[in-house]
Enzyme design. Structure first.
Site, short mmCIF file in Angstrom:
data_model
loop_
_atom_site.label_atom_id
_atom_site.label_comp_id
_atom_site.label_asym_id
_atom_site.label_seq_id
_atom_site.Cartn_x
_atom_site.Cartn_y
_atom_site.Cartn_z
N ASP A 32 0.90 -1.20 -0.05
CA ASP A 32 -0.04 -0.08 0.10
C ASP A 32 0.91 1.18 -0.06
OD1 ASP A 32 -2.29 1.30 -0.05
OD2 ASP A 32 -2.93 1.14 2.20
N GLY A 35 0.28 5.29 -4.55
CA GLY A 35 -0.47 6.48 -4.93
C GLY A 35 0.07 7.79 -4.11
N ARG A 45 0.04 8.70 -10.28
CA ARG A 45 -0.30 7.74 -9.70
C ARG A 45 0.58 6.52 -10.12
NH1 ARG A 45 -3.99 7.11 -5.55
NH2 ARG A 45 -4.19 5.16 -6.18
N HIS A 49 3.04 3.26 -8.95
CA HIS A 49 2.96 1.75 -9.21
C HIS A 49 4.12 1.18 -9.89
CE1 HIS A 49 -1.19 1.95 -7.98
NE2 HIS A 49 -1.53 2.75 -8.86
N LEU A 143 11.67 -20.61 -3.32
CA LEU A 143 10.71 -19.64 -3.17
C LEU A 143 9.19 -19.68 -3.99
CD1 LEU A 143 9.75 -17.19 -1.15
CD2 LEU A 143 10.73 -15.96 -3.05
N ARG A 200 1.63 -4.85 6.29
CA ARG A 200 0.93 -3.79 5.50
C ARG A 200 1.61 -2.58 5.61
NH1 ARG A 200 -5.25 -2.58 4.00
NH2 ARG A 200 -4.93 -0.82 2.50
#
Length: 253
Positions: A32, A35, A45, A49, A143, A200
């Protein structure tokens, strides 16, 4: 491929992480802040990303080096389709761009790419890129880099319940057969261990419809760091915090 022992101590908090202690087998991350990272720099934005994809590459390398078995990244939720079309179109192009450049390294590092979510509703070019990465890394046993793409946990649980009901009606299951373990076996993550650690970024403290069933006994780590700025040191700090916690799974201390 073996992993060399490592030891790390944060200069800011003094937290220590040690590969000879309890490294999380499965780390899940809600990525998160892309943006907000872009907004702070007066950029569109999509620039956030794009920068976030670089962080994915960096954190995947770090997790693999640490000996993590599964890294699940919340890349695009079923709710994200509500975002502006320009942003969604860009996000749907990122897997193709990311995997085309990173795939040779993933193959070399023995990483296996997997996905949870509804792949059929993705654009053709996105679906093709993800499927190609999964096919070309299918034989790797290191992994697991697991992308949650067009994923929503509530719909996953609903689909699991419907499948269980169908199997009861067809005689494959009895009603008495349905347990916690049964439901887990009908989820998209049935072949994976449940996450040990959820991270997070960006200061938010919610799950946002992410792995609601699987996170029942997961340790949570929230950080104010925006995802594009999330570093290997931030990952190690999260692991250090995890290693100092006592996981009782509902039992007594």
């Amino acid at each position: 491929m073996g992993h060399k022992p490592w030891f790390w101590q944060s200069k800011q908090t003094g937290q220590t992480a040690n590969s000879e202690e309890n490294v999380p087998e499965h780390i899940a991350i809600i990525m998160d802040g892309n943006g907000r990272w872009a907004k702070k720099r007066a950029l569109p934005r999509i620039a956030g990303h794009n920068e976030g994809m670089k962080t994915v590459r960096k954190i995947t390398r770090s997790a693999n080096r640490m000996g993590v078995k599964v890294l699940t990244l919340y890349a695009f939720s079923t709710e994200n389709w509500k975002r502006p079309k320009v942003e969604v179109d860009f996000l749907m192009k990122l897997p193709e761009e990311f995997l085309s450049t990173f795939l040779p390294e993933l193959i070399e590092e023995n990483v296996r790419v997997e996905m949870i979510g509804d792949i059929e509703k993705l654009p053709v070019h996105t679906k093709r890129a993800v499927q190609n990465a999964m096919d070309r890394t299918a034989g790797n046993d290191g992994l697991i880099l697991n992308f949650a793409l067009n994923y929503g946990s509530r719909s996953e649980i609903v689909n699991a319940v419907q499948a269980i009901m169908n199997d009861i009606q067809s005689g494959v299951l009895e009603k008495s057969d349905v347990t916690d373990e049964t439901i887990s076996q009908y989820l998209m993550t049935s072949h994976l261990p449940e996450p040990d650690l959820l991270i997070r970024t960006s200061g938010e403290h919610r799950l946002s419809n992410f792995m609601l069933w699987q996170l029942a006994y997961t340790e949570f780590f929230f950080t104010d760091v925006l995802w594009p700025d999330f570093s290997e040191e931030d990952l190690l700090e999260a692991v250090a915090v995890f290693q100092k916690r006592s996981r009782r799974f509902g039992g007594l201390s």
